[in-house]
Motif scaffolding. Structure first.
Motif, short mmCIF file in Angstrom:
data_model
loop_
_atom_site.label_atom_id
_atom_site.label_comp_id
_atom_site.label_asym_id
_atom_site.label_seq_id
_atom_site.Cartn_x
_atom_site.Cartn_y
_atom_site.Cartn_z
N MET A 238 0.83 -1.21 0.00
CA MET A 238 0.00 0.00 0.00
C MET A 238 0.86 1.26 0.00
O MET A 238 0.54 2.25 -0.66
CB MET A 238 -0.93 -0.02 1.21
CG MET A 238 -1.97 -1.14 1.15
SD MET A 238 -2.94 -1.29 2.66
CE MET A 238 -3.90 0.22 2.58
N ALA A 239 1.98 1.22 0.72
CA ALA A 239 2.89 2.37 0.73
C ALA A 239 3.50 2.59 -0.65
O ALA A 239 3.64 3.72 -1.12
CB ALA A 239 3.99 2.15 1.77
N ALA A 240 3.85 1.48 -1.33
CA ALA A 240 4.43 1.60 -2.68
C ALA A 240 3.42 2.18 -3.66
O ALA A 240 3.76 3.03 -4.49
CB ALA A 240 4.90 0.22 -3.16
N ILE A 241 2.16 1.74 -3.56
CA ILE A 241 1.12 2.27 -4.44
C ILE A 241 0.95 3.77 -4.22
O ILE A 241 0.89 4.56 -5.17
CB ILE A 241 -0.22 1.56 -4.20
CG1 ILE A 241 -0.11 0.06 -4.50
CG2 ILE A 241 -1.33 2.17 -5.06
CD1 ILE A 241 -1.27 -0.77 -3.96
N TRP A 242 0.88 4.17 -2.94
CA TRP A 242 0.70 5.59 -2.63
C TRP A 242 1.88 6.41 -3.14
O TRP A 242 1.70 7.45 -3.75
CB TRP A 242 0.56 5.78 -1.11
CG TRP A 242 0.54 7.22 -0.72
CD1 TRP A 242 -0.54 8.05 -0.74
CD2 TRP A 242 1.65 8.01 -0.30
NE1 TRP A 242 -0.17 9.33 -0.35
CE2 TRP A 242 1.17 9.33 -0.08
CE3 TRP A 242 3.00 7.75 -0.09
CZ2 TRP A 242 2.00 10.36 0.36
CZ3 TRP A 242 3.83 8.77 0.35
CH2 TRP A 242 3.33 10.06 0.56
N TRP A 243 3.09 5.91 -2.91
CA TRP A 243 4.29 6.66 -3.31
C TRP A 243 4.35 6.84 -4.83
O TRP A 243 4.68 7.91 -5.33
CB TRP A 243 5.53 5.96 -2.80
CG TRP A 243 6.81 6.70 -3.12
CD1 TRP A 243 7.67 6.47 -4.15
CD2 TRP A 243 7.34 7.81 -2.40
NE1 TRP A 243 8.72 7.35 -4.12
CE2 TRP A 243 8.54 8.19 -3.05
CE3 TRP A 243 6.94 8.52 -1.27
CZ2 TRP A 243 9.32 9.25 -2.61
CZ3 TRP A 243 7.72 9.57 -0.82
CH2 TRP A 243 8.89 9.92 -1.50
N GLY A 244 4.06 5.78 -5.56
CA GLY A 244 4.19 5.84 -7.02
C GLY A 244 3.07 6.56 -7.73
O GLY A 244 3.24 6.99 -8.87
N THR A 245 1.91 6.67 -7.08
CA THR A 245 0.75 7.26 -7.76
C THR A 245 0.32 8.58 -7.11
O THR A 245 -0.71 9.14 -7.50
CB THR A 245 -0.45 6.29 -7.73
OG1 THR A 245 -0.82 6.02 -6.38
CG2 THR A 245 -0.10 5.00 -8.44
#
Length: 401
Positions: free
Chosen positions: A382-389
């Protein structure tokens, strides 16, 4: 105006791709019902036998990376013939393996065969269905073929193994492979996105990994598959050890939970038309991780384990569809390379999941603890999704997804 309906040959080509997805699921999940019988045959403990999945996934990861520069140079038909032959040899050798070492070699060959089946299937869907509405429907059908492998294939393997032994069960996995090879005449004979042979091989990687949004989706895809595979590989041993489940009960659990996933696979594309894909992805990953984190705390009975299985299967499947819809959307100079790197990410996730559960199981001796450790991957995804988008969707001429 409504987009024209695809032709009959297009649907037949999709059926061939679906066979590849079905076969990939069997090779990914067959260890779940056969973990104990294989271990008993060779005298290996669960944690060691389960690492067959880790080894296979690691091979898939390396093979998918190696295949990336060639994905848009060879046709889907050529790829499916090559992969099918490797898979056929690996499957038959697995069934006949006299030692655990030979079985490891056989699974490596089979892993080479499955390495970029999904990448070719997803890229093939993109080529067959240029309209995004039909494409997302086709993705749902393709993932449903994977679910049928779970709903029909794994219970069938469980029952065949109970009656005739695990070797016969594994040998039957070669039947859909034969159909997959035979159906390649329906696939495009040339690569629609053929790249120049003079183009540097690393160009494909730069085109894919240079986009931060794509990188974030690939990370989420990998961790989502890690949760799915880590849960699936040890699920049979988990319910057998904790709940003393019989082969009949295990088959029933696979059947019931898998049937619900079929509905989710075909409901997800309409949901993605109504809601943005990124929030849907966040929600699905959170639900899957939450179910794993509650193992042994709230999930302490067979009905609770079934409910958890339904949630994990449906949410990881929906997250998988959302990730692929995001990756296939828009114009890509190297569409095959995008999906090949995605397959490498899947392979990495399929390596991480069983390895993490196996490690936690070896340390704690508890399936519940091992599953809770696996659930910790959800907040990372979830952190990766937030960071990338976080900067918003890229411009593509379509509504935000």
């Amino acid at each position: 105006s409504q987009p024209a309906s695809p032709s009959g040959r297009t649907w037949l080509a999709l059926a061939v791709y679906c066979t590849g997805s079905f076969t990939t699921m069997l090779n990914l999940g067959f260890l779940s019902p056969l973990l104990r019988p294989i271990g008993d045959s060779f005298g290996t403990p669960d944690a060691v036998t389960g690492q067959l999945a880790t080894i296979s996934a690691m091979v898939t990861f390396v093979a998918a990376l190696a295949a990336t520069p060639w994905m848009d140079r060879w046709s889907r038909a050529t790829w499916f013939r090559l992969l099918g032959l490797l898979l056929l040899v690996g499957t038959l050798l697995s069934a006949a393996a006299p030692t655990f070492g030979v079985l490891v070699v056989a699974r490596i060959i089979a892993a080479l065969g499955t390495s970029v089946v999904t990448a070719n299937s997803m890229t093939g869907v993109r080529d067959l269905f240029p309209d995004p509405v039909w494409r997302n429907r086709a993705i749902g059908i393709l993932v449903s073929a994977t679910t049928i492998g779970f709903v029909v294939g794994l219970p069938a393997i469980t029952q065949i193994a109970a009656r005739f032994g695990w070797r016969v069960a594994v040998a039957t996995m070669s039947l859909p492979v034969v159909f997959m090879i035979a159906g390649t005449w329906l696939l495009p004979a040339s690569a629609p996105h053929r790249m120049s042979s003079r183009q540097p091989l690393l160009t494909s990687f730069r085109a894919v990994l240079g986009d931060g949004r794509v990188r974030a989706i690939l990370i989420a895809l990998s961790l989502n598959l890690a949760m799915y595979t880590g849960w699936l590989v040890y699920f049979g041993a988990y319910v057998t050890d904790v709940f003393a489940a019989s082969a009949a009960l295990l088959s029933t659990l696979f059947l019931i939970s898998g049937l619900t996933e079929l509905a989710a696979n075909n409901l997800t594309p309409p949901i993605l038309r109504r809601f943005a894909a990124v929030p849907v992805l966040h929600l699905m990953v959170a639900c899957a991780g939450g179910s794993l984190l509650l193992t042994g705390i709230v999930i302490t009975t067979v009905p609770a384990a079934l409910a958890a299985a339904v949630i994990i299967l449906n949410t990881t499947a929906a997250a998988y569809i959302a990730c692929n819809a995001l990756l296939l959307d828009g114009e890509h100079s190297h569409p095959g390379a995008v999906m090949s790197v995605a397959s490498a990410g899947i392979g990495l996730g399929n390596t991480l999941g069983p390895a993490l559960v196996g490690w936690a199981l070896a340390i704690s001796g508890s399936f519940e603890v091992a599953y809770r450790v696996l659930g910790l991957l959800a907040p990372v995804a979830m952190a990766a999704i937030w960071w990338g988008t976080r900067a918003g969707p890229r411009e593509s001429g379509r509504p935000a997804t």
